[in-house]
Design a protein around this motif. Structure first.
Motif, PDB file in Angstrom:
ATOM      1  N   ARG A  95      43.722  35.850  33.895  1.00 28.09           N
ATOM      2  CA  ARG A  95      43.907  34.807  32.886  1.00 28.09           C
ATOM      3  C   ARG A  95      44.362  35.417  31.554  1.00 28.09           C
ATOM      4  O   ARG A  95      45.141  34.812  30.808  1.00 28.09           O
ATOM      5  N   SER A  96      43.864  36.624  31.284  1.00 29.28           N
ATOM      6  CA  SER A  96      44.255  37.307  30.050  1.00 29.28           C
ATOM      7  C   SER A  96      45.586  38.023  30.198  1.00 29.28           C
ATOM      8  O   SER A  96      46.398  38.057  29.269  1.00 29.28           O
ATOM      9  N   GLU A  97      45.820  38.623  31.383  1.00 30.50           N
ATOM     10  CA  GLU A  97      47.069  39.340  31.655  1.00 30.50           C
ATOM     11  C   GLU A  97      47.607  38.868  33.002  1.00 30.50           C
ATOM     12  O   GLU A  97      47.351  39.495  34.025  1.00 30.50           O
ATOM     13  N   THR A 151      45.766  42.892  39.172  1.00 28.45           N
ATOM     14  CA  THR A 151      45.035  43.430  38.018  1.00 28.45           C
ATOM     15  C   THR A 151      45.266  44.924  37.841  1.00 28.45           C
ATOM     16  O   THR A 151      45.093  45.442  36.733  1.00 28.45           O
ATOM     17  N   ALA A 182      39.619  36.146  36.587  1.00 27.32           N
ATOM     18  CA  ALA A 182      39.270  36.030  35.165  1.00 27.32           C
ATOM     19  C   ALA A 182      40.086  37.018  34.338  1.00 27.32           C
ATOM     20  O   ALA A 182      40.556  36.694  33.237  1.00 27.32           O
ATOM     21  N   GLU A 183      40.298  38.200  34.884  1.00 23.82           N
ATOM     22  CA  GLU A 183      41.104  39.207  34.187  1.00 23.82           C
ATOM     23  C   GLU A 183      42.569  38.791  34.128  1.00 23.82           C
ATOM     24  O   GLU A 183      43.253  39.000  33.116  1.00 23.82           O
TER      25      GLU A 183
END
Length: 315
Positions: A169-171, A282, A166-167
């Motif tokens: 997806r943003s970075e 991440t 999920a993280e």
């Protein structure tokens, strides 16, 4: 050991010293032993090492819960006389809050023939060492099978990988949209596996495990070997602890344990291990040097057939 620790390591060292002194430890000559996902600080001259989880994922409450499980399992093994790096007997066996995070305190042991020295040598020597140490993992599994406490099932995978994806997806770091879509599909496979494991693999041995490749997390000392770093302790199939040890090491494990390793399940667990490695992207923004280290793993993941569950549920 890091001779010139950066600001992250310096901050961790300061936290460890302050927490140690509040517990009555001297810590006159502290030094950083290791600095990657966690910073390990030796509170010399005390025989105590503090682990500062500099790149912990999740909330502090979740971190403390994981640390409590680790201390409980490693402490239990130490109490039974099994060769582990146990919790320090000089402080209470519990996580210690400091600077908005949570620390754990461990025995200091003097390592001989450290792994980093072998990494500079020939690959055959390294393979021989991991093969031998995989055989010792059979002893660890036999001991852990009697652990009386409660542990989650494959917690390094679910929900940990899902949170990381999920993280990403943003970075997304070096991942393409197609990579992320595939990773999400593979994570759905792992969720189904964890939820329905006994039905999917009815012959598998589900038991307490080290959780993070124990053959790689082992120190050799003048008095023998000791297993260390039980941060990912979990319940699962023994195959999860045996990923990427190699065919010869698996044969040694089978002889030492007297049991057969399920090659189909091992292959599935190795795919899961690669996805776990991908999720480590991440932390690259905080530790840029990890990027080049993870690149070959990402290539290996891309080249591999996507994770699937071939076993049907029992009727």
């Amino acid at each position: 050991m890091s001779s010139h620790p950066g600001s992250r390591a310096e901050h961790a060292l300061a936290l460890a010293v302050e927490a140690g002194r509040e517990l009555g430890l001297r810590a006159d000559r502290p030094r950083v032993l290791h600095d990657v996902f966690s910073v390990l600080v030796h509170l010399a001259p005390e025989p105590v090492v503090v682990r500062v989880p500099a790149l912990a994922v999740g909330t502090v409450a979740e971190l403390i819960e994981r640390q409590q499980r680790e201390l409980a399992v490693a402490g239990w093994l130490a109490d039974t006389g099994f060769p582990v790096v146990g919790p320090s007997p000089l402080v209470p066996r519990e996580p210690v809050g400091a600077g908005g995070t949570s620390l754990t305190f461990w025995e200091y042991v003097t390592e001989i023939e450290p792994l980093r020295d072998l990494l500079q040598g020939d690959s055959g020597t390294l393979t021989d060492r991991f093969t031998e140490q995989t055989g010792w993992t059979a002893e660890l599994h036999a001991a852990l099978a009697d652990y009386p406490g409660e542990l989650p099932v494959l917690s390094p995978l679910v929900p940990a990988i899902g949170l990381a994806l999920a993280e990403l997806r943003s970075e997304p770091q070096a991942l393409t949209p197609a990579d992320l879509d595939r990773a999400d599909r593979e994570y759905t496979v792992l969720e189904a596996l964890v939820a329905e494991f006994p039905a999917r693999f009815p012959q598998a041995r589900l038991q307490p495990l080290h959780g993070d490749s124990p053959a790689y997390n082992l120190l050799r000392t003048a008095d023998g070997h000791r297993f260390a770093d039980f941060e990912d302790v979990t319940v699962g199939p023994v195959e999860w602890d045996l990923t990427f040890t190699g065919p010869r090491a698996i044969e040694v494990y089978e002889r030492a344990s007297g049991t057969r390793v399920d090659r189909t399940l091992l292959d599935l667990m190795e795919g899961a291990r690669l996805l776990q490695g991908l999720s480590a992207l991440t932390v690259v923004p905080k530790v840029p040097e990890l990027g080049p280290m993870l690149a070959p793993l990402i290539d290996q993941w891309r080249a591999r057939k996507p994770l699937e569950l071939h076993h049907r549920k029992s009727s």
